[in-house]
Design a protein around this motif. Structure first.
Motif, PDB file in Angstrom:
ATOM      1  N   GLU A   1      40.146  30.908  92.338  1.00  0.00           N
ATOM      2  CA  GLU A   1      40.596  32.231  91.917  1.00  0.00           C
ATOM      3  C   GLU A   1      41.183  33.012  93.092  1.00  0.00           C
ATOM      4  O   GLU A   1      42.233  33.663  92.953  1.00  0.00           O
ATOM      5  N   ASN A   2      40.554  32.931  94.248  1.00  0.00           N
ATOM      6  CA  ASN A   2      41.071  33.629  95.419  1.00  0.00           C
ATOM      7  C   ASN A   2      42.446  33.105  95.820  1.00  0.00           C
ATOM      8  O   ASN A   2      43.341  33.878  96.194  1.00  0.00           O
ATOM      9  N   ILE A   3      42.620  31.797  95.720  1.00  0.00           N
ATOM     10  CA  ILE A   3      43.924  31.198  96.037  1.00  0.00           C
ATOM     11  C   ILE A   3      44.973  31.666  95.032  1.00  0.00           C
ATOM     12  O   ILE A   3      46.113  31.994  95.393  1.00  0.00           O
ATOM     13  N   LEU A   4      44.592  31.709  93.756  1.00  0.00           N
ATOM     14  CA  LEU A   4      45.517  32.164  92.718  1.00  0.00           C
ATOM     15  C   LEU A   4      45.915  33.619  92.927  1.00  0.00           C
ATOM     16  O   LEU A   4      47.087  33.988  92.797  1.00  0.00           O
ATOM     17  N   LEU A   5      44.937  34.464  93.255  1.00  0.00           N
ATOM     18  CA  LEU A   5      45.234  35.879  93.484  1.00  0.00           C
ATOM     19  C   LEU A   5      46.151  36.054  94.688  1.00  0.00           C
ATOM     20  O   LEU A   5      47.051  36.904  94.683  1.00  0.00           O
ATOM     21  N   ASP A   6      45.945  35.240  95.717  1.00  0.00           N
ATOM     22  CA  ASP A   6      46.825  35.296  96.884  1.00  0.00           C
ATOM     23  C   ASP A   6      48.242  34.877  96.524  1.00  0.00           C
ATOM     24  O   ASP A   6      49.220  35.423  97.045  1.00  0.00           O
ATOM     25  N   SER A   7      48.348  33.900  95.612  1.00  0.00           N
ATOM     26  CA  SER A   7      49.666  33.362  95.264  1.00  0.00           C
ATOM     27  C   SER A   7      50.526  34.363  94.508  1.00  0.00           C
ATOM     28  O   SER A   7      51.753  34.235  94.490  1.00  0.00           O
ATOM     29  N   ILE A   8      49.901  35.352  93.864  1.00  0.00           N
ATOM     30  CA  ILE A   8      50.679  36.342  93.122  1.00  0.00           C
ATOM     31  C   ILE A   8      50.623  37.717  93.784  1.00  0.00           C
ATOM     32  O   ILE A   8      51.018  38.713  93.184  1.00  0.00           O
ATOM     33  N   SER A   9      50.102  37.755  95.017  1.00  0.00           N
ATOM     34  CA  SER A   9      50.001  39.049  95.703  1.00  0.00           C
ATOM     35  C   SER A   9      51.392  39.645  95.866  1.00  0.00           C
ATOM     36  O   SER A   9      52.377  38.937  96.057  1.00  0.00           O
ATOM     37  N   TRP A  10      51.461  40.947  95.785  1.00  0.00           N
ATOM     38  CA  TRP A  10      52.739  41.669  95.853  1.00  0.00           C
ATOM     39  C   TRP A  10      52.694  42.606  97.051  1.00  0.00           C
ATOM     40  O   TRP A  10      51.640  43.171  97.351  1.00  0.00           O
ATOM     41  N   PRO A  11      53.798  42.764  97.750  1.00  0.00           N
ATOM     42  CA  PRO A  11      53.778  43.671  98.916  1.00  0.00           C
ATOM     43  C   PRO A  11      53.278  45.060  98.545  1.00  0.00           C
ATOM     44  O   PRO A  11      53.778  45.670  97.597  1.00  0.00           O
TER      45      PRO A  11
END
Length: 551
Positions: A70-80
């Motif tokens: 989940e942490n990896i997924l959240l990082d992958s869609i992080s927005w500036p």
């Protein structure tokens, strides 16, 4: 003395038996409750993403491996994160499409553009005062198209985080083509999109009707239900762990729940709505500084195409003369007749699960195949279930709406089945096709809610492929919508759909499944965006599906 003693003992046994019977009779509810299977996890309330109004959302606890994913997924869609807390809501520093521009960069090495080349465009963003933007975070869509040829391909956007962006296009056809750049949302609007999910709750009001005899009551429901003095009914699914709650009606039990429905959200007015004004700050075309078109020539024998951005993934496919072709290595065949479609589906069982964008595919097939008779078992157009049968060709197709949350008219709760549970009942095999699309109804919920739903579906897919590896699994991705008001953007806009689309693709990457890239198929097409894509796009999607089934 023996006989009186025996009589006494016999009387004692009878009395003890009667006492035990009375105890069981008066405590039978308690005993039944104790033997009810318990879920293999604890339900607890935790907050989701920090900084948002979602502290009443409940999430199924994850294993250590799932937490890491989940942490990896959240990082992958992080927005500036470009908005300071102290920044007031104002257009002055907001990205302005009308003052921004894009420039087509020259072909590396010079010369004419050739089929197979990679075209690069530089996008420069300015604010409403005409000042260059110094940070990224704008949501842009780009397309290269030739409407006369009914040709189009989506561009891949790269954010340089300094107010400039690159858009890279493949050049699959020859002739004159035009570059189109659209500012869907300025960077200043994104924080409001991020924080809106979970309010009110979820921007949409879900309800359930409870009934017993002549008594009927309605209460509000959600997976994110704000705590009040009113008790809650817990409808957690014991197999998947999917969470759903309703406020308990005052005079009825939780078992009396019979239907689910949604009411249309009321129009809203808020100061941040200036960021979601269609044609001003939302869905606005960015003009070219210089020519907006290129002319592409056929590649001559021995000539090499330019590919200056090898690290940027290419598009999934493109349209030419209205037909979609894949660039991912698979061939899209054309099924232009009822006989071609029915021959591909002969002796097949096709199970469809998801929202109305999946139901469109069943509606298309039934419209094309006169012998495929569709039966709506409960006369519920939105949720189904549907069964379609061509007895002569042994074609069997089913459709069922995915489980809660669903935004639809009144439906019996008994018909709202979770996809994972349905997949657990599929035998599978070489003649079985499973199609699903789960995204549109989750845009009003925190992204962690969606991640858990896809996790449970993926587990069911893994089990299905383990017991029947020849089963074809086809996944429909999200697509663009028609968004014209602040509420439509906040409740179900394209940025929210994009985040869920990225999650879906990442979670099934590398698995033995097939994707229908509805996102790029709607970006690249000349027709207007719609939650339910128009028939020409659906026809191309069906060609992709049938090409997977009958390669």
């Amino acid at each position: 003395m023996d006989r009186p003693w025996k009589e006494f003992l016999k009387s004692g046994i009878i009395l003890l038996s009667l006492s035990l019977f009375v105890y069981i009779f008066y405590h039978i509810d308690f005993l039944e409750f104790q033997t009810t299977p318990k879920p293999p996890f604890k339900i607890k309330r935790v907050s989701s993403d920090p900084g948002s109004n979602r502290n009443y959302c409940t999430f199924r606890p994850l294993s250590p491996e799932e937490i890491q994913e989940e942490n990896i997924l959240l990082d992958s869609i992080s927005w500036p994160n470009t908005r300071s807390k102290s920044t007031s809501v104002s257009l002055q520093g907001t990205s302005n499409a009308a003052r921004s521009n894009f420039v087509i960069l020259p072909r590396p090495g010079g010369g004419s553009w050739l089929v197979g080349d990679q075209l690069e465009v530089m996008i420069n963003m300015f604010d409403f005062k005409g000042r260059p933007k110094t940070h990224g975070g704008d949501f842009l869509l780009t397309r290269l198209h030739n409407q006369a040829l009914e040709a189009g391909v989506a561009g891949q956007v790269v954010d340089h985080l300094n107010g400039t962006y690159s858009a890279v296009f493949s050049l699959p056809w020859e002739g004159k083509s035009e570059v189109e750049v659209t500012l869907v949302h300025p960077s200043e609007a994104i924080p409001f999109l991020q924080s809106f999910a979970g309010e009110k709750p979820n921007g949409v009001d879900f309800y359930s009707t409870f009934q017993s005899g002549s008594l009927t009551q309605t209460t509000i429901c959600s997976g994110c239900l704000p705590p009040t003095q009113q008790p809650q009914c817990n409808y957690t699914d014991l197999n998947t762990g999917e969470l759903w709650f309703c406020y308990k009606p005052k005079n009825l039990s939780c078992d009396a729940r019979i239907s689910h429905f949604v009411r249309k959200p009321k129009p809203r007015k808020a100061k941040e709505d200036i960021f979601f004004k269609s044609g001003v700050t939302m869905n606005v075309g960015i003009p070219a500084s210089g020519p907006a078109h290129v002319t592409v020539f056929p590649k001559m024998k021995g000539q090499l195409a330019t590919n200056s951005n090898k690290d940027i993934p290419g598009p999934a496919g493109y349209y030419y003369k209205g037909l979609w072709s894949s660039l991912s290595g698979s061939t899209v065949k054309r099924f232009n007749s009822a006989s071609a479609i029915s021959q591909c589906l002969k002796d097949k069982v096709v199970h469809m699960y998801g929202d109305s964008t999946v139901r469109q595919w069943l509606e298309f097939l039934s419209g094309e195949l006169s012998d495929l008779k569709v039966y709506n078992l409960h006369k519920l157009k939105q949720s189904g279930p549907y069964v379609a049968l061509d007895y002569a060709k042994n074609i069997f197709v089913t459709y069922r709406c995915h489980g809660l949350p669903v935004r639809m008219a009144r439906s019996p709760v008994t018909e709202l089945h979770y996809v994972a549970n349905e997949l657990n009942g599929v035998t599978g095999g070489k003649n079985t096709v499973v199609v699903f699309g789960v995204w549109a109804h989750f845009t009003t919920f925190p992204i962690k809610y969606y991640i858990r739903r896809i996790m449970s579906i993926r587990k069911a897919v893994v089990r299905l492929l383990a017991r029947a590896p020849a089963t074809k699994i086809i996944i429909r991705t999200a697509n663009l919508k028609r968004v014209s008001t602040p509420l439509s953007a906040l409740v179900g806009g394209d940025w929210l759909s994009l985040q869920r689309d990225k999650i879906l693709r990442t979670m099934f990457k590398g698995m033995d499944v097939y994707f229908v890239d509805a996102w790029e198929m709607t970006v690249a097409h000349y027709l207007k965006h719609d939650i339910h894509p128009p028939r020409p796009i659906i026809k191309n999607m069906i060609d992709v599906v049938l090409s997977y089934i009958c390669p």
